[in-house]
Design a protein around this motif. Structure first.
Motif, short mmCIF file in Angstrom:
data_model
loop_
_atom_site.label_atom_id
_atom_site.label_comp_id
_atom_site.label_asym_id
_atom_site.label_seq_id
_atom_site.Cartn_x
_atom_site.Cartn_y
_atom_site.Cartn_z
N GLY A 131 0.82 -1.19 0.00
CA GLY A 131 0.00 0.00 0.00
C GLY A 131 0.86 1.25 0.00
N GLY A 132 0.82 2.00 -1.09
CA GLY A 132 1.46 3.31 -1.15
C GLY A 132 0.37 4.28 -1.52
N ARG A 133 0.63 5.14 -2.50
CA ARG A 133 -0.49 5.96 -2.97
C ARG A 133 -1.41 5.12 -3.85
N GLY A 134 -0.87 4.03 -4.34
CA GLY A 134 -1.70 3.06 -5.06
C GLY A 134 -1.56 1.72 -4.38
N LEU A 135 -2.30 0.74 -4.87
CA LEU A 135 -2.19 -0.60 -4.30
C LEU A 135 -1.62 -1.54 -5.36
N THR A 136 -0.50 -2.14 -5.03
CA THR A 136 0.08 -3.09 -5.97
C THR A 136 0.38 -4.39 -5.25
N ALA A 137 0.65 -5.41 -6.02
CA ALA A 137 0.98 -6.70 -5.43
C ALA A 137 2.07 -7.35 -6.26
N GLY A 138 2.83 -8.20 -5.62
CA GLY A 138 3.90 -8.89 -6.32
C GLY A 138 3.91 -10.36 -5.96
N LEU A 139 4.09 -11.19 -6.97
CA LEU A 139 4.08 -12.63 -6.74
C LEU A 139 5.48 -13.20 -6.97
N VAL A 140 5.92 -13.99 -6.02
CA VAL A 140 7.25 -14.55 -6.10
C VAL A 140 7.15 -16.05 -5.86
#
Lengths: 362, 362
Positions: free
Chosen positions: A204-213
């Motif tokens: 969570g920053g100014r937008g919402l992102t996700a990362g898959l590893v």
DNA sequence: ATCATATGTTGCAGACAACAACAAACCTCG
DNA sequence: CGAGGTTTGTTGTTGTCTGCAACATATGAT
């Protein structure tokens, strides 16, 4: 001979040895022999080789207490291979020079004002130090694909070739990764998520992102725009042009302070704040349900300000998730908060760089 | 010497050569030299080696029309390495014995009645032939994870260790993959989706599943339960226990005949049929939107009866997708139907087996 | 018919990892 | 405190492999 035949084998083994030491810390030669499944003599040759080239430091005469000749301890020399890592946010910039073995050799940070271009700030903060580094990686929030930021809510970029801009500004090549994926790599390699096979990091920053590893390695296009999962078809208009995106629906919580205030207010009995928190948690859980169904992770970390949101709203998040994912996918799933705090992305960026370095050595 | 040092290198090269021939068909030695980036003499040694062991067939004296000594053509001997592939559906079973190079050496098919156990039917249809195969792969619709079917709408299984059951029934090891992923592999390797880097295959059987394949290789857990993406929170109850799953919302179209009827009726002006088709397309597009946002494919194939649905409802599918994915993810996306028809899964299962065989050779 | 061209073949050299025998450095036990 | 056992590093040898270069072979072009 242009390409000696077995040189490749040698190089592979050398890379494997360095990677082993980088990831698991100083070890004895005997331990390396076992870990790499090579002969004692081979390890010996490689180790003296790498010690002469300055990559390794050997310490002999470490009495272990058990029988037999004590094995010589071998450790990385951090300065021999360094990676420059940068984490870009809309409001600040962090830089670290990380040495082989994971030691942070230098670090600095600057605030960014609205309107500053982070790319030119990178050139300033790294000074000449990035040039010496064997690899350089920049993490930033958004949908990243091969050096290009396709979309970033936080930075307001669409289809910007950041890799090229960074190279122009600093005179060296850069890898570009998204913050969430970098953080996932960081938590896997330097945090406590090492057992997770499929690790999903929510940022969570100014937008919402996700990362898959997957098993510690970032995937091509493992960068997920969590904030633009549609949770309310035909809902609020989002800056991206769609309607009902998670980001738009959770607009009230785009900055972390709001969550703290809301949590405080909710704790003091403010029913409206409580309701907003609950609904945000439910929206998050629903979006998460779709991502979990589509990717099947076994561990989810809530990072950035989602950490605070999750800590305040674990129950609605979990119940919304339960309503949108198959029991089987849920049963193997652990929800947690990261241990590296907001350092994860920077550390993960460095690890991404080292992974590339080792790959290149083979 | 128990494990000669360079033997590994030799094995790698041998595997690479066989894989090259398997995937790209018969080639001259000169072409192999270029493709594998090895020396002429090395290719020569490997080729004569493999010809003696019966894996390759060399044909000399093929005048090409251009100057210089004609290169000897080298081709796989299909019988030298075979893979058994099985595709399980609720209503029928298909079997193929595929040889090195991709030639189908044997094939058969049986209908299954409700209540038949597909696993024991596999033992019957393969007869003794599966035992001779170097690898055996079974494709079935559902959420598959390491030999276990975690959930299958079509077969009605939950957490069944199919790999173990197949081994017990046939006396040999089996790989288990899901139909959609297998079909994706098939379309990539034997169809015309070879350029796709991230290929998403949607399979419509009695349930809806999807499979993701990155650069031709199936991913751990690339098996996606498309039918259990929740498109209508709190909607219709689904057999899986959730509410508003795509499968439940599209219930009217669980069998292909219905689509044909509906298309026919819609064409004849039946407004209700038209409406049902449109709504189904929209639901599918919405579910797809979430999967696309989460996985970022560059090509989507509509297989099984989703093929018919897509052909009848491309517009609503596309518009619903447009409303639920970022423009950037959509712009690089191609929507198509598969070219292998319902053979894709069987061919893909075989390819999955060959991939394992080549991996094991290294 | 001769030359140019492209390819298979053979002998050789460089490189490398496993192995075995030996040397070194520790512990334990009497 | 010294002998024996144990674990580990070191060194020389060996077998295997691939690239290279030179040669042989088979075609097309002149």
């Amino acid at each position: 001979m242009a390409l000696p035949p077995a040189v490749e084998l040698r190089r592979r083994n050398r890379a494997a040895l360095l990677e082993q030491l980088h990831r698991h810390g100083p070890q004895t030669r005997a331990a390396l022999t076992e870990a790499l499944e090579l002969n004692r003599s081979t390890i010996g040759a490689l180790a003296t080789d790498l010690a002469e080239s300055g990559h390794l430091q050997e310490t002999t005469g470490q009495s272990t207490g058990s029988a037999g000749r004590p094995s010589t301890l071998v450790a990385c020399v951090p300065q021999s291979i360094t990676v420059a890592a940068v984490e870009i946010r809309a409001d600040r910039l962090r830089f670290a020079l990380v040495g082989l073995g994971g030691e942070v050799l230098e670090r600095s940070e600057t605030a960014l004002e609205d309107g500053d271009d982070p790319v030119s700030a990178v050139a300033v903060i790294t000074g000449g130090k990035a040039g010496d580094a064997v690899d350089a990686v920049a993490a930033m929030p958004g949908l990243v694909d091969e050096g290009t930021v396709a979309h970033s809510t936080e930075l307001g970029w669409v289809d910007r070739d950041v890799a090229a801009d960074l190279e122009a500004a600093t005179g060296r090549e850069w890898q570009v990764v998204d913050t969430a994926t970098a953080a996932a790599v960081g938590e896997w390699s330097r945090g406590d998520a090492h057992e997770a096979r499929k690790l999903l990091y929510l940022h969570g920053g100014r937008g919402l992102t996700a990362g898959l590893v997957i098993e510690g390695r970032s995937q091509r296009g493992g960068s997920i725009q969590l904030g633009h999962i549609v949770v309310e078809p035909g809902g609020r208009e989002c800056a991206c042009g769609l309607r009902g995106c998670l980001e738009a629906e959770m607009e009230a919580f785009v900055f972390a302070e709001d969550i703290e205030n809301a949590t405080l207010a909710a704790g003091m009995g403010d029913a409206a704040a409580r309701d907003r928190l609950r609904r945000s948690g439910e929206d998050l859980g629903r979006a998460l349900g779709a991502v979990v169904t589509a990717t099947g992770p076994d561990e989810i970390l809530f990072g950035g300000w989602l950490r605070e949101l999750y800590l305040s709203t674990a129950a609605p998040v979990r119940s919304a998730l339960a309503e949108t994912t198959l029991p089987h996918l849920r049963s193997k799933l652990r929800l947690r908060t990261p241990v590296l705090g907001d350092e994860g992305a920077l550390m993960g960026a460095a690890e991404t760089g080292f992974a590339a370095v080792f790959d290149r050595m083979r």
